[in-house]
Design a protein around this motif. Structure first.
Motif, PDB file in Angstrom:
ATOM      1  N   VAL A 164       0.990  -1.200   0.169  1.00 33.49           N
ATOM      2  CA  VAL A 164      -0.040   0.016   0.177  1.00 33.49           C
ATOM      3  C   VAL A 164       0.729   1.250   0.016  1.00 33.49           C
ATOM      4  CG1 VAL A 164      -1.644   1.211   1.370  1.00 33.49           C
ATOM      5  CG2 VAL A 164      -1.687  -1.115   1.204  1.00 33.49           C
ATOM      6  N   THR A 165       0.578   2.134  -0.882  1.00 30.88           N
ATOM      7  CA  THR A 165       1.379   3.386  -0.890  1.00 30.88           C
ATOM      8  C   THR A 165       0.738   4.543   0.196  1.00 30.88           C
ATOM      9  OG1 THR A 165       1.754   3.077  -3.254  1.00 30.88           O
ATOM     10  CG2 THR A 165       1.879   5.332  -2.573  1.00 30.88           C
ATOM     11  N   MET A 166       1.461   4.922   0.874  1.00 32.21           N
ATOM     12  CA  MET A 166       1.098   6.077   1.690  1.00 32.21           C
ATOM     13  C   MET A 166       2.023   7.211   1.544  1.00 32.21           C
ATOM     14  SD  MET A 166      -0.972   4.575   3.985  1.00 32.21           S
ATOM     15  CE  MET A 166      -1.270   5.613   5.188  1.00 32.21           C
ATOM     16  N   TRP A 167       1.581   8.550   1.467  1.00 33.01           N
ATOM     17  CA  TRP A 167       2.270   9.760   1.270  1.00 33.01           C
ATOM     18  C   TRP A 167       2.542  10.588   2.361  1.00 33.01           C
ATOM     19  CZ3 TRP A 167       4.206  10.674  -3.656  1.00 33.01           C
ATOM     20  CH2 TRP A 167       3.642  10.010  -4.650  1.00 33.01           C
ATOM     21  N   ARG A 168       3.852  11.122   2.616  1.00 36.83           N
ATOM     22  CA  ARG A 168       4.050  11.979   3.622  1.00 36.83           C
ATOM     23  C   ARG A 168       5.091  13.087   3.209  1.00 36.83           C
ATOM     24  NH1 ARG A 168       9.336  11.654   5.586  1.00 36.83           N
ATOM     25  NH2 ARG A 168      10.303   9.974   4.905  1.00 36.83           N
ATOM     26  N   ARG A 169       4.898  14.192   3.759  1.00 35.99           N
ATOM     27  CA  ARG A 169       5.686  15.376   3.333  1.00 35.99           C
ATOM     28  C   ARG A 169       7.078  15.438   4.231  1.00 35.99           C
ATOM     29  NH1 ARG A 169       2.466  20.490   2.172  1.00 35.99           N
ATOM     30  NH2 ARG A 169       4.028  21.772   0.985  1.00 35.99           N
TER      31      ARG A 169
END
Length: 173
Positions: A164-169
């Motif tokens: 699963v792809t999770m995005w973080r800054r």
């Protein structure tokens, strides 16, 4: 297909939906609810495919809470030509720059998302404002502004966890 977890606001409360997005043409988005219901659409780019999926699930009272569902989200012509996986969050007081470019499916606060009709109304008003749309969304304008800036904009980092792809800054140094 890339698999991303996207928060959603539903009549029953907050949920996490799985959104599958194609990595090349044909551009397809499929959103899967926790109960297994699936909504799918194709588009000229991922942004337009997402809008069509959102129209389908809005009939169920569901709003996906991702950057592509913000009223002020729109891909530039260059981003659209390369699939629309990145969108600009169009600011009201200035032209958008590199710091306004965000991943389409990264999470957004529920208070910032809107139905597709509101997003389209915002875009129509934005286009008819005194700004030139061509100048505003020009792929060259952000690069020119970036060359004049000393500070570097934050980056978005994709993290894969169990498929699963999770995005973080992440801030750049």
């Amino acid at each position: 297909m890339t698999k991303t977890v996207v928060p959603a606001r539903t009549p029953a409360g907050a949920q996490e939906w799985i959104v599958h997005s194609s990595e090349d043409e044909p551009w397809t988005i499929r959103a899967v609810a926790p109960d297994g219901r699936s909504f799918e659409a194709d588009g000229a780019d991922l942004f337009l495919a997402l809008q069509e999926v959102r129209r389908q699930i809005e009939q169920q009272g569901v709003l996906l809470c991702c950057n592509g569902a913000r009223a002020n989200a729109r891909p530039s012509p260059l981003a659209s030509a390369s699939g629309g996986g990145m969108v600009y969050l169009l600011p009201s007081a200035r032209n958008p720059g590199p710091e306004d470019l965000v991943p389409l499916l990264s999470p957004a606060p529920a208070r910032h998302v809107s139905p597709v009709a509101e997003q389209e109304a915002f875009w129509s008003a934005y286009q008819s404002s005194t700004r030139s749309t061509l100048r505003t969304l020009s792929p060259v304008a952000p690069l020119a502004r970036l060359a004049r800036r000393v500070r570097r904009s934050p980056a978005w980092v994709a993290e894969e966890k169990e498929g699963v792809t999770m995005w973080r800054r992440a801030s750049r140094g």
